[in-house]
Design an enzyme around this catalytic site. Structure first.
Site, PDB file in Angstrom:
ATOM      1  N   SER A 125       0.840  -1.203   0.000  1.00 18.52           N
ATOM      2  CA  SER A 125       0.000   0.000   0.000  1.00 18.52           C
ATOM      3  C   SER A 125       0.871   1.248   0.000  1.00 18.52           C
ATOM      4  CB  SER A 125      -0.878  -0.014   1.253  1.00 18.52           C
ATOM      5  OG  SER A 125      -1.452   1.252   1.483  1.00 18.52           O
ATOM      6  N   TYR A 150      -2.667  -0.498  10.500  1.00 19.56           N
ATOM      7  CA  TYR A 150      -2.780  -1.094   9.162  1.00 19.56           C
ATOM      8  C   TYR A 150      -1.554  -0.750   8.320  1.00 19.56           C
ATOM      9  CZ  TYR A 150      -3.901  -1.203   4.201  1.00 19.56           C
ATOM     10  OH  TYR A 150      -3.823  -1.398   2.836  1.00 19.56           O
ATOM     11  N   LYS A 154       1.781  -3.164   6.755  1.00 21.53           N
ATOM     12  CA  LYS A 154       2.260  -3.235   5.373  1.00 21.53           C
ATOM     13  C   LYS A 154       3.759  -2.933   5.301  1.00 21.53           C
ATOM     14  CE  LYS A 154      -1.610  -4.172   3.137  1.00 21.53           C
ATOM     15  NZ  LYS A 154      -1.797  -5.455   2.432  1.00 21.53           N
TER      16      LYS A 154
END
Length: 339
Positions: A125, A150, A154
């Site tokens: 991402s 989150y 990543k």
């Protein structure tokens, strides 16, 4: 052609990528726990491609079950989507995100190594750039310190995969950093079907248009941008799916072990209001909205420099804003309640 295992293949981006793989002649094995996805997406993908796939309802943290899939299927490569993906939820439930996204990837790579499968395309991402880097984001910028759990997962997984590739030259890995996928397959049969209240702009807009939501909240109109709303790099999900196929082809052509990051974006940022107005124009639906306070952690603007993907992966996004809006409305109007 190759046999590709796709984790999280029943999800939004996963299902479109599975369709692209089947259309290119690959065999596909999908592993998904269906926590945030519907098996119906794969039923429809098989109809669209007129080809069958293999499905296993498995959580990637279940090492024994995952290993059994690899033992049965003789997999050539993995495209790894499986993971939790809501920024706001990750702040509330950080442990769930670290368990699913980091622990799940560790288990997956361990099982890949056991079964001598060394090609991996990882769904990363743009959040890995964090707040310190300035747009347009380019792969030579250092991994940042993302604000959300989150985003941190990543960035952690990217670092883990770099270390894995450095330790074992058999591994060939791409970390695909993408921005804001929207749209749906041109058929209108598969698309984005979020559980509950959508976290992302486009499905919320579409649900307002179809009457499921009363109005859209635009979080802040006082950012230092052309119209005061946030600028983002929106990319059609079918272009994004093709990027995964191109990354896979690139990996198969590499002579030596590697771990390379690639941005997948258009490089042409659009504001929240651009999206709302564009949807109104191309769907002929009026979108009611209100301006709400800014959300914590929202950056004013980010977009991609995708020259590396264009030159090395031979990948070029071809879908226009009109395509994104028309395809979104076709999906939502044909499937007002999702799958």
């Amino acid at each position: 052609m190759a046999k590709i295992l796709v984790t999280g293949g029943a999800g939004y981006i996963g299902s479109h990528t599975v369709l692209a793989l089947l259309n290119k002649g690959h065999q596909v094995v999908v592993v998904d726990n269906l926590f945030n996805a519907s098996y119906e997406s794969l039923v429809r993908v098989q109809k669209l491609a007129n080809k069958s796939l293999t499905f296993a309802e498995v959580d990637i943290r279940d090492k024994a079950a995952l290993s059994q899939v690899f033992a049965q299927e003789s997999v050539d490569a993995v495209i790894h989507f499986a993971g939790l993906k809501a920024v706001g939820e990750s702040v509330q439930k950080p442990l769930a995100y670290y368990q699913n996204n980091v622990e799940g990837t560790l288990t997956l790579v361990e099982v890949m190594k056991q079964h001598q499968c060394y090609h991996l395309v990882f769904s990363s991402s743009a959040t890995v750039y964090g707040e310190a880097n300035q747009p347009p984001y380019i792969e030579t910028q250092p991994l940042g310190n993302p604000t959300s759990p989150y985003g941190k997962t990543k960035a952690m997984v990217e670092q883990i995969l770099m270390d894995v590739a450095a330790s074992d030259q058999r591994f060939k890995i791409t970390n695909l950093r993408y921005f804001n996928p929207i749209g749906a397959d041109i058929s209108g049969d598969i698309g984005e079907d979020p559980n509950g209240i959508p976290n992302n702009l486009m499905p919320f807009v579409a649900q307002v248009a179809v009457g499921k939501r009363e109005k859209l909240a635009i979080f802040g109109d006082d950012y230092p941008t052309k119209d005061g709303t946030c600028l983002r790099d929106y990319i059609h999900v079918s272009d994004l799916a093709q990027g995964h196929v191109d990354a896979l082809n690139w990996l198969f052509n590499q002579q030596e072990g590697c771990c390379e990051a690639f941005n997948l974006g258009t490089g042409d940022p659009l504001s929240v209001l651009d999206i709302v107005r564009g949807f109104e124009q191309y769907s002929e639906q009026k979108i009611a909205f209100e301006i709400a306070p800014r959300r914590s952690g929202d950056l004013p603007a980010f977009w991609a420099d995708s020259d590396k993907a264009r030159s090395q992966l031979q990948w070029t996004p071809v879908k226009t804003l009109q395509d994104m809006m028309v395809d979104t409305w076709r999906w939502q109007s044909k499937n007002p309640n999702g799958y």
